[in-house]
Scaffold this active site. Structure first.
Site, short mmCIF file in Angstrom:
data_model
loop_
_atom_site.label_atom_id
_atom_site.label_comp_id
_atom_site.label_asym_id
_atom_site.label_seq_id
_atom_site.Cartn_x
_atom_site.Cartn_y
_atom_site.Cartn_z
NE ARG A 44 -4.16 1.75 0.62
CZ ARG A 44 -5.16 1.90 -0.25
NH1 ARG A 44 -5.10 1.37 -1.46
NH2 ARG A 44 -6.24 2.56 0.09
CB THR A 80 -12.91 -17.33 14.57
OG1 THR A 80 -13.05 -16.14 13.78
CG2 THR A 80 -14.08 -17.46 15.49
CB THR A 138 -5.43 0.26 -7.34
OG1 THR A 138 -6.27 1.30 -7.83
CG2 THR A 138 -5.01 0.63 -5.93
CB SER A 196 -12.32 -1.54 -0.41
OG SER A 196 -12.82 -0.47 0.34
N1 GLU Z 1 -8.17 2.63 -3.88
C1 GLU Z 1 -9.18 1.62 -3.77
C2 GLU Z 1 -8.95 0.79 -2.52
O1 GLU Z 1 -7.85 0.63 -2.12
C3 GLU Z 1 -9.22 0.72 -4.96
C4 GLU Z 1 -9.51 1.47 -6.21
C5 GLU Z 1 -10.50 0.82 -7.12
O2 GLU Z 1 -10.74 -0.36 -7.07
O3 GLU Z 1 -11.07 1.53 -7.92
O4 GLU Z 1 -9.88 0.32 -1.95
#
Ligand code: GLU
Length: 582
Positions: A106, A394, A412, A457
């Site tokens: 990240r 768990t 990304t 995400s």
């Molecule tokens: N920056 C987003 C994330 O880390 C992902 C970007 C995308 O899927 O468009 O959740």
């Protein structure tokens, strides 16, 4: 939860069986198709050239990790608005020995970043998303090259230089612009044309996108890859590329546009020192059991594993998930609502915030959340659960005999086109990942801070059964990544769909809003009507851009074959292939 338009990224999955891969056959034709069944290794990506690079790499004796990096290098060229060395991502790896591990690549915030850094240029309130996004301020220190290097070093057989060769070739020879690429460029052209280094590659001299069918070459990116191939990851984090990245972020290389557009292009904070200090981090995966399966995914700073895992734990208590598809979908939507409420409150970079991961993934927590789900939809924004009583963890690792290497990797540059800034001379776009912080507040767990990783995400996921790999899966789509992965798992394991059917199914996404977002085909379905009539759901809201996600996956079938699957339609369709079609 906030949604921005058109976010996407590339998800790659590759797997290699143990058998030594045969040598490449000269003249092998490569056909772009969304599903493929066979043996010897398999790959599925959003792009045929990338999938081909993965398969070729395995045919030449490389393993799944080598193949993943080779394909990722190609995607950096052919999917430059969604991925590449200017961004970051997360890789989940199941090794031959049965170990599941993750690499956190990240982006980090520059050391000088503060919770109110995004406010300073805009006065007392945070500026518009567009003004922050298209700027140097949103640029985080890229983690992709460090991820590739770490993965190859620990689990691969090839050098970074060798794995980058397919990407170098595609950057030099070029690839054909398709309609999806044209549309992505068209949506970004008003900003791209402010930045000569970006416009030079992606726009015609008159400021319009390259036409469909044009061969797009990127010699500057080939040069960047070659430089990294020669000098290793150090060549990216130190020296001329690092200097050019810091300069481009601090002083966005914009020119006054003929159109006279007034885009502020705020200066960023990233320094060469920040870049030199970047490290990819090995982390334990998240783990939940689900109906006899083990589901492994990405932990904080991604919220993917914890949110998919919490929702699965909630759903596991419904046995079966529903007497019919409508009831199952109702429970999927509501479980996602509660899991997203907890995600919003409790997930951020674990180096800065004590994420209660074990609690969130505990059976007791799931039981409390499940008890709130009735026959009628909550149809509201719900509160996060309260963290005042002890839960039982768990989370555990299952280590078993080897059957193969599996990689699930999502990476990304955040929004489509990232920050819009191509690093002059080096051909790659810088990310705008720092807008994944809660940049409009200074109080939440996910607020901006120096050195911190914004909450993601991304949910690269691997499912095993009795220690053997069963499924690998991932998708782009910002916060809808979580619901896409969850919906595919539910479709596959609860509703009897095959993996290609589960990937193709119309999607609905509930992220703790009153209304769920959905694709047109879902909105038109009888299930949607029944959810509204029988379970009190608000009418479904058409998702921006009409599509949710662009998944790829691989399943290990009972007969020992591999089934690779990509999107049949979304985002112009993906590409799946196997090493041997038998
Ligand atoms: N920056 C987003 C994330 O880390 C992902 C970007 C995308 O899927 O468009 O959740």
């Amino acid at each position: 939860m906030m949604r921005r338009n058109g976010r996407l990224l590339a998800a790659i999955l590759a797997t290699a069986a143990l058998a030594a891969a045969p040598a490449a056959q000269a003249g092998d034709g490569f056909v772009k198709e969304p599903t493929a069944t066979g043996s010897g290794g398999a790959a599925a990506t959003v792009d045929a050239l990338a999938t081909e690079a993965a398969i070729d790499t395995m045919r030449r004796g490389g393993n799944a990790i080598d193949a993943t990096v080779a394909a990722a290098g190609v995607l950096g060229v052919t999917e430059p608005f969604s991925s590449g060395i200017g961004g970051g991502g997360f890789m989940v790896i199941r090794t031959r020995s049965g170990k599941v591990t993750t690499i956190d690549g990240r982006e980090t915030a520059p050391a000088r970043m503060d919770p109110d850094s995004f406010f300073k240029n805009g006065g007392t309130s945070a500026p518009d998303f567009a003004h922050v996004r298209w700027s140097g301020l949103s640029v985080g220190i890229p983690g992709t090259v460090a991820t590739w290097d770490e993965a190859l070093d620990r689990y691969g057989t090839m050098s970074l230089g060798r794995a980058l060769q397919p990407g170098i070739g595609v950057a030099q020879r070029g690839f054909e612009v398709d309609q999806t690429f044209f549309n992505q460029t068209d949506a970004a052209k008003a900003w791209f044309d402010d930045v000569p280094s970006t416009a030079k590659i992606y726009l015609d001299p008159d400021g319009t996108p390259r036409d469909v069918g044009t061969t797009l070459r990127n010699p500057d990116m080939a040069r960047a890859y070659e430089y990294i191939a020669r000098h290793g990851a150090r060549g990216f984090y130190h020296g001329p590329i690092a200097a050019a990245m810091a300069e481009a972020a601090q002083h966005p290389p914009v020119a006054v546009t003929p159109a006279g557009e007034d885009h502020p292009w705020y200066p960023g904070l990233m320094t060469e020192r920040d870049i030199a200090r970047y490290e990819a981090i090995q982390r334990k995966p998240t783990h939940v059991g689900y109906r006899g399966l083990d589901v492994w995914s990405m932990g904080p700073p991604s919220s993917g594993g914890s949110t998919v895992g919490e929702a699965l734990n909630i759903l596991e208590g419904f046995k079966p998930l529903g007497p019919d598809r409508v009831e199952a979908l109702h429970r999927y939507i509501e479980a996602s609502r509660y899991a997203f409420a907890d995600r919003g409150a409790y997930v951020a970079d674990p180096a800065f915030y004590d994420v209660p991961l074990a609690r969130l993934l505990s059976d007791q927590w799931a039981a409390e959340r499940r008890a709130l789900i009735g026959e009628q939809s909550a149809n509201a924004v719900v509160d996060p659960g309260e963290l005042d009583h002890e839960g039982k963890s768990t989370t555990h690792l299952t280590v078993t005999d080897a059957k193969g290497n599996v990689v699930s990797y999502t990476f990304t540059i955040e929004s489509t086109g990232g920050s819009g800034i191509v690093v002059p001379g080096w051909g790659f776009l810088l990310n705008n990942e720092l807008t994944d912080f809660d940049y409009t507040t200074t109080t939440t767990a996910n607020k901006a801070e120096g050195g911190k990783r914004p909450r993601s995400s991304m949910s690269p996921t691997i499912v095993t059964r009795h220690g053997r790999p069963l499924l690998a899966l991932g998708s782009p789509g910002g916060s809808t990544i979580i619901t896409t992965v969850l919906q595919i798992l539910v479709d596959r394991f609860d509703l009897g769909s095959t993996l290609p059917e589960a990937i193709a199914a119309p999607r609905v996404s509930q992220r703790n809003a009153v209304e769920s977002e959905a694709e047109p085909a879902f909105i038109a379905s009888p299930e949607a009507q029944a959810l509204i009539a029988e379970h009190g759901h608000s009418p479904f809201k058409l998702v921006a851009g009409n599509e949710i996600g662009a998944a790829t996956g691989i399943e290990f079938l009972r007969d020992g074959k591999l089934l690779a699957a990509a999107e049949p339609v979304r985002r112009g369709a993906g590409s799946a292939a196997v090493v041997r079609k038998r």
